[in-house]
Design a protein around this motif. Structure first.
Motif, PDB file in Angstrom:
ATOM      1  N   ARG A   1      -6.063   8.911   6.115  1.00 46.48           N
ATOM      2  CA  ARG A   1      -6.814   8.628   4.697  1.00 46.48           C
ATOM      3  C   ARG A   1      -6.514   7.277   4.412  1.00 46.48           C
ATOM      4  O   ARG A   1      -7.380   6.860   3.324  1.00 46.48           O
ATOM      5  CB  ARG A   1      -6.080   9.633   3.644  1.00 46.48           C
ATOM      6  CG  ARG A   1      -4.637   9.352   3.265  1.00 46.48           C
ATOM      7  CD  ARG A   1      -4.351  10.183   2.006  1.00 46.48           C
ATOM      8  NE  ARG A   1      -2.962  10.196   1.816  1.00 46.48           N
ATOM      9  CZ  ARG A   1      -2.517  10.208   0.608  1.00 46.48           C
ATOM     10  NH1 ARG A   1      -3.499  10.400  -0.498  1.00 46.48           N
ATOM     11  NH2 ARG A   1      -1.359  10.268   0.186  1.00 46.48           N
ATOM     12  N   PHE A   2      -5.784   6.397   5.006  1.00 46.76           N
ATOM     13  CA  PHE A   2      -5.879   4.952   4.831  1.00 46.76           C
ATOM     14  C   PHE A   2      -6.353   4.194   6.002  1.00 46.76           C
ATOM     15  O   PHE A   2      -6.419   3.091   6.006  1.00 46.76           O
ATOM     16  CB  PHE A   2      -4.359   4.499   4.606  1.00 46.76           C
ATOM     17  CG  PHE A   2      -3.717   5.073   3.311  1.00 46.76           C
ATOM     18  CD1 PHE A   2      -4.456   5.288   2.130  1.00 46.76           C
ATOM     19  CD2 PHE A   2      -2.552   5.370   3.347  1.00 46.76           C
ATOM     20  CE1 PHE A   2      -3.938   5.702   0.920  1.00 46.76           C
ATOM     21  CE2 PHE A   2      -1.911   6.090   2.014  1.00 46.76           C
ATOM     22  CZ  PHE A   2      -2.697   6.252   1.041  1.00 46.76           C
ATOM     23  N   TRP A   3      -6.574   4.890   7.158  1.00 43.67           N
ATOM     24  CA  TRP A   3      -7.141   4.141   8.262  1.00 43.67           C
ATOM     25  C   TRP A   3      -8.712   3.722   8.379  1.00 43.67           C
ATOM     26  O   TRP A   3      -9.308   4.875   7.603  1.00 43.67           O
ATOM     27  CB  TRP A   3      -6.723   5.112   9.747  1.00 43.67           C
ATOM     28  CG  TRP A   3      -5.540   4.895  10.114  1.00 43.67           C
ATOM     29  CD1 TRP A   3      -4.593   5.856   9.860  1.00 43.67           C
ATOM     30  CD2 TRP A   3      -4.869   4.087  10.872  1.00 43.67           C
ATOM     31  NE1 TRP A   3      -3.234   5.554  10.490  1.00 43.67           N
ATOM     32  CE2 TRP A   3      -3.562   4.148  11.071  1.00 43.67           C
ATOM     33  CE3 TRP A   3      -5.427   2.729  11.172  1.00 43.67           C
ATOM     34  CZ2 TRP A   3      -2.777   3.447  11.825  1.00 43.67           C
ATOM     35  CZ3 TRP A   3      -4.375   1.893  12.289  1.00 43.67           C
ATOM     36  CH2 TRP A   3      -3.192   2.415  12.340  1.00 43.67           C
ATOM     37  N   HIS A   4      -8.893   2.726   8.593  1.00 48.70           N
ATOM     38  CA  HIS A   4     -10.401   2.072   8.998  1.00 48.70           C
ATOM     39  C   HIS A   4     -10.621   1.605  10.294  1.00 48.70           C
ATOM     40  O   HIS A   4      -9.608   1.188  10.893  1.00 48.70           O
ATOM     41  CB  HIS A   4     -10.757   1.192   7.977  1.00 48.70           C
ATOM     42  CG  HIS A   4     -10.221   1.492   6.515  1.00 48.70           C
ATOM     43  ND1 HIS A   4      -9.112   1.270   6.107  1.00 48.70           N
ATOM     44  CD2 HIS A   4     -11.002   1.723   5.471  1.00 48.70           C
ATOM     45  CE1 HIS A   4      -9.150   1.765   4.652  1.00 48.70           C
ATOM     46  NE2 HIS A   4     -10.376   2.136   4.206  1.00 48.70           N
ATOM     47  N   VAL A   5     -11.860   1.596  10.738  1.00 46.20           N
ATOM     48  CA  VAL A   5     -12.165   0.953  11.840  1.00 46.20           C
ATOM     49  C   VAL A   5     -13.333  -0.005  11.556  1.00 46.20           C
ATOM     50  O   VAL A   5     -14.253   0.361  10.773  1.00 46.20           O
ATOM     51  CB  VAL A   5     -12.427   1.810  13.038  1.00 46.20           C
ATOM     52  CG1 VAL A   5     -13.546   3.012  12.818  1.00 46.20           C
ATOM     53  CG2 VAL A   5     -12.929   0.838  14.342  1.00 46.20           C
TER      54      VAL A   5
ATOM     55  N   GLY B   1     -16.086  -7.717  18.028  1.00 43.81           N
ATOM     56  CA  GLY B   1     -15.010  -6.876  18.386  1.00 43.81           C
ATOM     57  C   GLY B   1     -15.082  -5.641  17.554  1.00 43.81           C
ATOM     58  O   GLY B   1     -15.342  -5.869  16.295  1.00 43.81           O
ATOM     59  N   LEU B   2     -14.011  -4.614  17.783  1.00 47.83           N
ATOM     60  CA  LEU B   2     -13.744  -3.691  17.066  1.00 47.83           C
ATOM     61  C   LEU B   2     -12.120  -3.611  16.558  1.00 47.83           C
ATOM     62  O   LEU B   2     -11.364  -3.928  17.788  1.00 47.83           O
ATOM     63  CB  LEU B   2     -14.003  -2.387  17.739  1.00 47.83           C
ATOM     64  CG  LEU B   2     -15.576  -1.890  17.441  1.00 47.83           C
ATOM     65  CD1 LEU B   2     -15.911  -0.735  18.333  1.00 47.83           C
ATOM     66  CD2 LEU B   2     -16.211  -1.952  16.046  1.00 47.83           C
ATOM     67  N   GLY B   3     -11.758  -3.586  15.358  1.00 50.67           N
ATOM     68  CA  GLY B   3     -10.490  -3.313  15.207  1.00 50.67           C
ATOM     69  C   GLY B   3     -10.062  -2.352  14.315  1.00 50.67           C
ATOM     70  O   GLY B   3     -11.178  -1.624  13.644  1.00 50.67           O
ATOM     71  N   THR B   4      -8.729  -1.976  14.019  1.00 50.26           N
ATOM     72  CA  THR B   4      -8.607  -0.783  12.938  1.00 50.26           C
ATOM     73  C   THR B   4      -7.620  -1.653  11.848  1.00 50.26           C
ATOM     74  O   THR B   4      -6.994  -2.651  12.046  1.00 50.26           O
ATOM     75  CB  THR B   4      -7.915   0.195  13.767  1.00 50.26           C
ATOM     76  OG1 THR B   4      -6.489  -0.289  14.201  1.00 50.26           O
ATOM     77  CG2 THR B   4      -8.695   0.707  14.688  1.00 50.26           C
TER      78      THR B   4
END
Length: 469
Positions: A211-215, A171-174
């Motif tokens: 600037r702090f978000w990732h996936v 799966g993909l999360g953030t």
């Protein structure tokens, strides 16, 4: 066979499909049957992709024709409901976006599809992806498959619960501050928060601030994380933070046989840490000695000077509030949940405090840069305690009362600095809940931490354990 399929990792499923030992349709039906059987208890899946079986039949036909197959050909995957999926609702955990259906896929979704993966379903999350528990007014509360009375974490808790329960292999999360790594630790799966910007955030809300978000990927095996990351990484020409020309990584992979220098850290720097969690981190570190690596307890002075969770909070609250205000403006009271109300109620960070926090973030980066001059890897807790009951506002850890948001104390340092980290299970609490460790590497050194995680996976005392649902 269906039991074997739902607990096979994505790599194995792709191998079976390629060898014609199982068809994509069989794999898809096994996971749809599993969703029907256990999702009423777990509430991790919020929307099933209506065309999932149709695409599985097309994938099967491609195999029969002898076409060139992608590395994930015919493998189902699920996606957190904040990540855009073409023609499948993306509702972001709120009545405000009920029924919202994008026309295009997020870059990360498109890349998994290009690799041959088939979108199976969307998974639950807290309102707007903000929260350490996956509960919202629109799609309800997700339960931990290991104990339905406990939380699977947030904000990618629906994704982690779906994978742990055998409803999805990949799966993909953030991840903003904990959201890939914490839920993985709560539910006993694995996840990768890569170096900030390695995987484009295009097609994921909120667009700003980023600037702090990732996936990133969530799975049941380290090799699946590596495979998924190899397909996800690289710029897309739309996300300005995703600018690295390196398609995968420049760390130390399994091809490099030199001994690694491994440090492990539980306290100080992260606040109180449960004793079982601390013991698990130390046990994981010590086990690396058997592979010829140098292991020692360490301290990072920068973490003791500047508490990363406080730094993150002072920076992010001011940056995210305009988006919250705009999104909720004019909405009725019953469309806005407790988390949004809480975020909107927070006072703005004074300019002087904001500048001080920005400078503290730079000091934290410098501190880690100094650390990685001496060491290749750092092992820490993911969360300071195993999973806990739904709705808890406070936790008691080693006799200290901690606000529930304090579970982000060991994950936010990587969010503030942009460092990569793998979350994986390496232990079990006295009441049978997963305990995770976080493997941290220097910037763009994903192969180093994936390699170390693969070693830990080989000697893990909790391999092949699954919830009893």
């Amino acid at each position: 066979m269906s039991t074997d399929l739902i607990y096979s990792d994505a790599t194995k499923l792709a191998e079976l499909i390629r060898a014609r030992e199982v068809s994509p349709v069989e794999v898809m039906k096994a996971h749809l049957d599993r969703i029907e059987a256990v999702n009423p208890k777990v509430d991790a899946i919020v929307t099933i992709a209506e065309d999932a079986l149709e695409f599985a039949r097309k994938a099967e036909a491609a195999v029969q024709r002898g076409e060139e197959l992608g590395p994930l050909h015919g493998v189902p995957f699920t996606v957190k409901d904040s990540i855009d999926t073409a023609m499948v609702p993306t509702q972001r955990g709120t009545p405000i976006f009920k029924g919202r259906t994008p026309d295009t896929d997020a870059t990360s979704v498109a890349r998994l599809k290009k690799a041959g993966g088939i979108l199976l379903a969307k998974t639950n999350l807290p309102e707007f992806s903000y929260g350490v528990e996956s509960d919202n007014l629109l799609t309800g509360r997700t339960n931990n498959p290991w104990n339905l009375d406990l939380t699977p974490g947030g904000s990618s808790g629906g994704e982690s619960a779906a994978i742990a329960a055998g409803m999805s292999p990949l799966g993909l999360g953030t991840d903003l501050a904990i959201s890939l790594r914490g839920p993985a630790a709560h539910t006993g799966i694995v996840s990768l928060k890569a170096t900030h910007g390695r995987v484009p955030m295009t097609g994921i809300w909120p667009r700003e601030p980023r600037r702090f978000w990732h996936v990133g990927p969530m799975a049941r095996s380290i090799r699946d994380l590596s495979l998924a990351f190899s397909q996800l990484a690289g710029p897309d020409g739309q996300d300005g933070y995703s600018s690295s020309a390196i398609s995968f990584d420049n760390g130390i992979g399994s091809s490099n046989n030199r001994p690694l220098r491994v440090g492990w850290l539980v306290e100080p720097g992260f606040g109180p840490v449960d004793r079982e969690t601390a013991a698990t981190v130390e046990a994981a570190a010590e086990s690396l000695k058997d592979f010829g690596h140098t292991v020692e307890s360490v301290r990072i002075p920068a973490l003791e000077r500047d508490f990363a969770l406080d730094v993150f909070t002072r920076l992010h609250v001011l940056e995210m509030k305009p988006g919250f205000v705009e999104t909720t403006a004019g909405r009725s009271e019953d469309e806005i949940g407790d988390m949004a109300r809480f975020m909107l109620s927070l006072p703005d960070t004074p300019a002087a405090d904001y500048i001080d926090a920005a400078q503290a973030a730079e000091r934290l980066k410098d501190g880690y840069a100094e650390y990685f001059q001496k060491y290749d890897v750092l092992l820490t807790p993911v969360i300071p305690t195993p999973s806990f009951k739904h709705g808890q506002a406070e936790l008691l850890i080693n006799g200290q009362t901690v606000n529930v948001l304090g579970i982000m104390s060991a994950t936010t340092p990587l969010s503030v600095t942009g460092l990569p980290g793998v979350s994986m299970r390496f232990g079990t609490s006295h009441d049978g809940m997963p305990i995770g460790v976080q493997i941290v590497g220097s910037w763009q050194a994903e192969s180093t931490i994936l390699h170390v995680a693969s070693l830990l996976e080989q000697v893990s005392p909790v391999r092949d354990l699954h919830p009893n649902l």
